[in-house]
Design an enzyme around this catalytic site. Sequence first.
Site, PDB file in Angstrom:
ATOM      1  N   THR A 183      44.728  28.810  37.355  1.00 20.31           N
ATOM      2  CA  THR A 183      44.079  29.049  36.208  1.00 20.31           C
ATOM      3  C   THR A 183      44.590  27.842  35.062  1.00 20.31           C
ATOM      4  O   THR A 183      44.238  26.755  35.159  1.00 20.31           O
ATOM      5  CB  THR A 183      44.049  30.344  35.500  1.00 20.31           C
ATOM      6  OG1 THR A 183      45.610  30.738  35.326  1.00 20.31           O
ATOM      7  CG2 THR A 183      43.553  31.409  36.101  1.00 20.31           C
ATOM      8  N   LYS A 214      50.657  31.559  41.552  1.00 18.20           N
ATOM      9  CA  LYS A 214      50.049  31.216  40.458  1.00 18.20           C
ATOM     10  C   LYS A 214      50.584  31.841  39.212  1.00 18.20           C
ATOM     11  O   LYS A 214      50.905  33.287  39.147  1.00 18.20           O
ATOM     12  CB  LYS A 214      48.559  31.336  40.441  1.00 18.20           C
ATOM     13  CG  LYS A 214      47.711  32.546  40.373  1.00 18.20           C
ATOM     14  CD  LYS A 214      47.559  33.046  39.115  1.00 18.20           C
ATOM     15  CE  LYS A 214      46.994  32.153  38.028  1.00 18.20           C
ATOM     16  NZ  LYS A 214      47.237  32.598  36.732  1.00 18.20           N
ATOM     17  N   THR A 225      54.497  38.418  40.117  1.00 18.46           N
ATOM     18  CA  THR A 225      53.877  37.520  39.262  1.00 18.46           C
ATOM     19  C   THR A 225      52.592  37.737  39.031  1.00 18.46           C
ATOM     20  O   THR A 225      51.850  38.789  39.396  1.00 18.46           O
ATOM     21  CB  THR A 225      54.024  36.068  39.914  1.00 18.46           C
ATOM     22  OG1 THR A 225      53.531  35.085  38.998  1.00 18.46           O
ATOM     23  CG2 THR A 225      53.295  35.991  41.354  1.00 18.46           C
ATOM     24  N   ASN A 436      46.346  28.305  24.667  1.00 21.21           N
ATOM     25  CA  ASN A 436      45.906  29.658  24.308  1.00 21.21           C
ATOM     26  C   ASN A 436      44.963  29.739  23.036  1.00 21.21           C
ATOM     27  O   ASN A 436      44.107  30.607  23.527  1.00 21.21           O
ATOM     28  CB  ASN A 436      47.174  30.471  24.034  1.00 21.21           C
ATOM     29  CG  ASN A 436      48.023  30.578  25.546  1.00 21.21           C
ATOM     30  OD1 ASN A 436      47.327  31.464  26.287  1.00 21.21           O
ATOM     31  ND2 ASN A 436      48.857  29.943  25.663  1.00 21.21           N
TER      32      ASN A 436
END
Length: 441
Positions: A183, A214, A225, A436
């Site tokens: 991502t 990831k 994770t 973000n």
Amino acid sequence: MSESKTNEAQPQAEVAPLRDPQAEERVPGLDPAPGGVTAPRGFRAAGVHAGFRRDPQRLDFALVAADEPCACAAVFTQNVFCSAPVTVSREHLDGQGFGTARAVIVNSGNANAATGVPGLEAARESARLAADAVGCPAEEMLVASTGVIGVHLPLDPFLAGLPAAVAALSPEGGANAARAIMTTDTRPKEAAVSFSGDGIGCDGCTFTVGGMSKGSGMIMPNMATMIAVLATDAPVLPHDLHEALVRAANASFNKVTVDSDTSTNDSCFLFANGAAAPAGTAPFAPGTPAFERFEQALSTVCQNLARQMAADGEGATRLVTVRVSGAATPADADLAARAVANSPLVKTAICGRDANWGRIAAAIGKSGAAFRQGDAAIDIMGLPVCRGGLTVPFDEDEALRRFERPEIVLDIDLGAGDAATTVWTCDFTHEYITINGDYRS
């Protein structure tokens, strides 16, 4: 502590460092292996563009499949807002985290989380479609998603992507699969190691554990994770596989924090097909040298992937390793290490190349760990900065030179016992806010 520069003429050798910050802890008997999740025998993978993302050049759908149904174990997020794929994969592993499976699909770009009944229906239908394409029962297909929360998952990309992914399945497809699950990651994350079967009942055999993961933001897992897929060609029974995975995850993925947030979609899958063992070989059993060697390999791969995740934290410029020793209990060690690793003040100081050990001291002091100030010691990259809870004069110019290293190691001794732990994180930069702040745009 900039004022300490006035004392930089004092010989540094007067205070010995707690540990060598550049020392690598290698496990004897393990050899690095090329590749990732398809490094073990009997596994194939693919990564394709299916249409979950607008960019046709970006891979967004991964398929990892064993040649035959095999043992599988998994650990999942403990976030109450868990995604539909987590719920479905739990169901397919009989609600106990282990069983038999053939393959896993992962889409990026859409988390299918907080999507209610339609999300569950989409996850179940995607599993059915994938199972039909691979040629196995739907219960042997596991599913995972990563991306934006609260958006319904379309099925059309599965209809387009599954035929392409099945056609592209190959032992060399692990690299594309690792890219397809990204991502905000800046690079794919793969690792693999091999170990010999000599002396453990499989002379002449070589076993491999490999994986991909990831994750670079919304990372402080409470199991694993964001997404990881691991595989081994060693023979291990499902329930033993699960126990080994829990231990490995607790010492690796559960020791990573980028921003102290736990994803809704965390999923870590581990397949074991026994393909490298001679026919008739008994499964590796806990308490035997064979199982111990397998667990060492699994832990090594998981820690490698965990470190890669921390180093690729959103906007990060440095991997930060926080090592706490001398704690009264393992829980105290973890409290102190996480307080440092999650401190925005510590993380921004590292970004600014500032050896401000007072921020580390403040973090452990508020952590809840039991220790006395007068017993604490702190090193930054092997440079003693605090002993007995008090400042140690150090050379600021030398500290700046050490800050140029790609990995910043913080050593803290609480002087209260024998427990220790290691947590991995990264620095905080302006880029983290940019990533973000614009995540959904």
